[in-house]
Design a protein around this motif. Structure first.
Motif, PDB file in Angstrom:
ATOM      1  N   TYR A 112       0.827  -1.214   0.000  1.00  0.00           N
ATOM      2  CA  TYR A 112       0.000   0.000   0.000  1.00  0.00           C
ATOM      3  C   TYR A 112       0.856   1.256   0.000  1.00  0.00           C
ATOM      4  CZ  TYR A 112      -4.651  -1.982   0.332  1.00  0.00           C
ATOM      5  OH  TYR A 112      -5.827  -2.612   0.038  1.00  0.00           O
ATOM      6  N   ALA A 127      -0.388   2.396  -3.324  1.00  0.00           N
ATOM      7  CA  ALA A 127      -1.667   3.037  -2.995  1.00  0.00           C
ATOM      8  C   ALA A 127      -1.507   3.854  -1.717  1.00  0.00           C
ATOM      9  CB  ALA A 127      -2.765   1.994  -2.841  1.00  0.00           C
ATOM     10  N   ARG A 133      -1.671   6.831   1.126  1.00  0.00           N
ATOM     11  CA  ARG A 133      -2.778   7.640   1.604  1.00  0.00           C
ATOM     12  C   ARG A 133      -2.753   9.034   0.969  1.00  0.00           C
ATOM     13  NH1 ARG A 133      -5.293   6.230   6.334  1.00  0.00           N
ATOM     14  NH2 ARG A 133      -6.856   7.671   5.483  1.00  0.00           N
ATOM     15  N   TYR A 134      -3.944   9.652   0.812  1.00  0.00           N
ATOM     16  CA  TYR A 134      -4.062  11.034   0.354  1.00  0.00           C
ATOM     17  C   TYR A 134      -5.317  11.628   0.962  1.00  0.00           C
ATOM     18  CZ  TYR A 134      -7.319   8.948  -3.053  1.00  0.00           C
ATOM     19  OH  TYR A 134      -8.347   8.259  -3.641  1.00  0.00           O
ATOM     20  N   GLU A 135      -5.399  12.926   0.995  1.00  0.00           N
ATOM     21  CA  GLU A 135      -6.547  13.589   1.588  1.00  0.00           C
ATOM     22  C   GLU A 135      -7.815  13.215   0.818  1.00  0.00           C
ATOM     23  OE1 GLU A 135      -8.111  18.052   2.871  1.00  0.00           O
ATOM     24  OE2 GLU A 135      -6.103  17.790   2.014  1.00  0.00           O
ATOM     25  N   GLY A 136      -8.832  12.803   1.541  1.00  0.00           N
ATOM     26  CA  GLY A 136     -10.081  12.397   0.909  1.00  0.00           C
ATOM     27  C   GLY A 136     -10.050  11.007   0.319  1.00  0.00           C
ATOM     28  N   ASP A 137      -9.088  10.190   0.764  1.00  0.00           N
ATOM     29  CA  ASP A 137      -8.942   8.867   0.137  1.00  0.00           C
ATOM     30  C   ASP A 137     -10.023   7.876   0.559  1.00  0.00           C
ATOM     31  OD1 ASP A 137      -8.113   8.386   2.718  1.00  0.00           O
ATOM     32  OD2 ASP A 137      -6.071   7.770   2.196  1.00  0.00           O
ATOM     33  N   ASP A 138     -10.975   8.336   1.393  1.00  0.00           N
ATOM     34  CA  ASP A 138     -12.111   7.469   1.698  1.00  0.00           C
ATOM     35  C   ASP A 138     -13.202   7.579   0.631  1.00  0.00           C
ATOM     36  OD1 ASP A 138     -13.022  10.012   2.247  1.00  0.00           O
ATOM     37  OD2 ASP A 138     -14.020   9.465   4.126  1.00  0.00           O
ATOM     38  N   GLU A 139     -12.895   8.251  -0.469  1.00  0.00           N
ATOM     39  CA  GLU A 139     -13.901   8.454  -1.514  1.00  0.00           C
ATOM     40  C   GLU A 139     -14.401   7.143  -2.115  1.00  0.00           C
ATOM     41  OE1 GLU A 139     -12.337  10.394  -5.055  1.00  0.00           O
ATOM     42  OE2 GLU A 139     -10.298   9.747  -4.550  1.00  0.00           O
ATOM     43  N   ASP A 146     -13.997   4.137  -0.289  1.00  0.00           N
ATOM     44  CA  ASP A 146     -14.085   3.176   0.805  1.00  0.00           C
ATOM     45  C   ASP A 146     -15.535   2.725   0.973  1.00  0.00           C
ATOM     46  OD1 ASP A 146     -13.057   1.812   3.281  1.00  0.00           O
ATOM     47  OD2 ASP A 146     -14.545   3.148   4.173  1.00  0.00           O
ATOM     48  N   SER A 150     -17.381   3.703   4.215  1.00  0.00           N
ATOM     49  CA  SER A 150     -17.631   5.148   4.257  1.00  0.00           C
ATOM     50  C   SER A 150     -18.769   5.520   3.313  1.00  0.00           C
ATOM     51  CB  SER A 150     -16.363   5.920   3.880  1.00  0.00           C
ATOM     52  OG  SER A 150     -15.326   5.671   4.806  1.00  0.00           O
TER      53      SER A 150
END
Length: 274
Positions: free
Chosen positions: A245, A249, A251-257, A259, A262
């Motif tokens: 990961y 892949a 992490r980035y801001e808003g990466d729960d888009e 998920d 979520s």
């Protein structure tokens, strides 16, 4: 569930091995025991041994691959004692070592029928009845160290069943009412009749394993573990996943888009606010 006095504990595959050791341990805590397994002579032997220990126990023949027989086990248990408090879905089997590409499909289906569908039947059938009963209860599914990593070379079918039991049990924990505890028992190499006798001489004593497990059951733990070195295998898998990961892949801001949980939460919130 800390106190098992006068509780009724049902154990599949309870005539031998880990299942029988659990029968002794729960019984020593004052529980009444029902064991279900395939062979009546072994069941009677187990009941006789439990009686010698002053444990009240009954048995019935049960093939966990057949849901109607698991229903019959539930009927027998409720009829015998008027209630059930704990189900231990313990019945299991193994295959001889063989690589994936050489394992007959019918062998894969056969081991899934016992190790996975047997646990599914017990979780579903007893879970419904325990929910309807409405009193504090517990469901313990026997997974394996192989629920958490791959520990058996040329044992993909067995390992796959135990990974599947992990998924089932994690889902079950989220779905049942709060008054039903759920636990995944993860034995390592424990003495039983599943493997070659010469190998079993090197395995952890069954009663020792169950004494470790019972401490965690009484503490209400979900992951019920035993063999200390397992953490090395678990960490190796975890580290490899984390590295993948971090490399491909990150992490980035808003990466729960994307998920799923979520997204489902946001969709449910929108429905609630509509």
């Amino acid at each position: 569930m800390k106190d098992f006095k006068d509780k009724v504990v049902v154990i599949t595959g309870g005539a031998t091995g880990i299942g029988f050791a659990f029968a002794k341990a729960f019984g020593a805590g004052g529980a009444k025991i029902v064991i279900g397994a395939l062979h009546e002579n072994r069941l009677q032997e187990a009941i006789d041994k439990l009686a010698e220990l002053g444990i009240e126990a009954k048995y019935t023949i049960c093939d966990v691959t057949q849901p109607e027989q698991v229903e019959a086990l539930a009927d027998f248990s409720w009829n015998a004692f008027g209630h059930v408090d704990v189900i231990v879905n313990n019945a299991g089997t193994m295959l001889p070592p063989m690589p994936v590409i050489d394992t007959p499909l019918e062998s894969v289906q056969s081991i899934f029928n016992v190790n996975f569908y047997g646990v599914w039947h017990g979780s579903s059938i007893f879970g419904k009845r325990l929910t309807e009963q409405g009193t504090p209860a517990a469901i313990y599914n026997i997974g394996s160290e192989n629920s958490l990593f791959h520990g058996v070379p040329m044992g993909a079918a067995y390992v796959a069943t135990k990974h599947a039991v992990l998924a089932l049990t994690e889902s079950l924990r989220e779905e049942v009412p709060d008054f039903i505890e759920v636990g995944l028992v993860c034995p390592g190499f424990v003495r039983s009749e599943l493997g070659p006798p010469e190998a079993m001489t090197m395995a952890m004593d069954t009663d020792r394993f169950v004494s470790i497990a019972m401490e965690q059951i009484k503490a209400g733990e979900f992951y019920i573990v035993s063999h200390a070195y397992n953490i090395e295998r678990i960490n190796a898998r975890h580290d490899e996943i984390v590295k993948a990961y971090a490399t491909y892949a990150p992490r980035y801001e808003g990466d729960d888009e994307f998920d799923v949980r979520s997204l489902m939460g946001r969709m449910q919130e929108a429905v609630d606010n509509a």
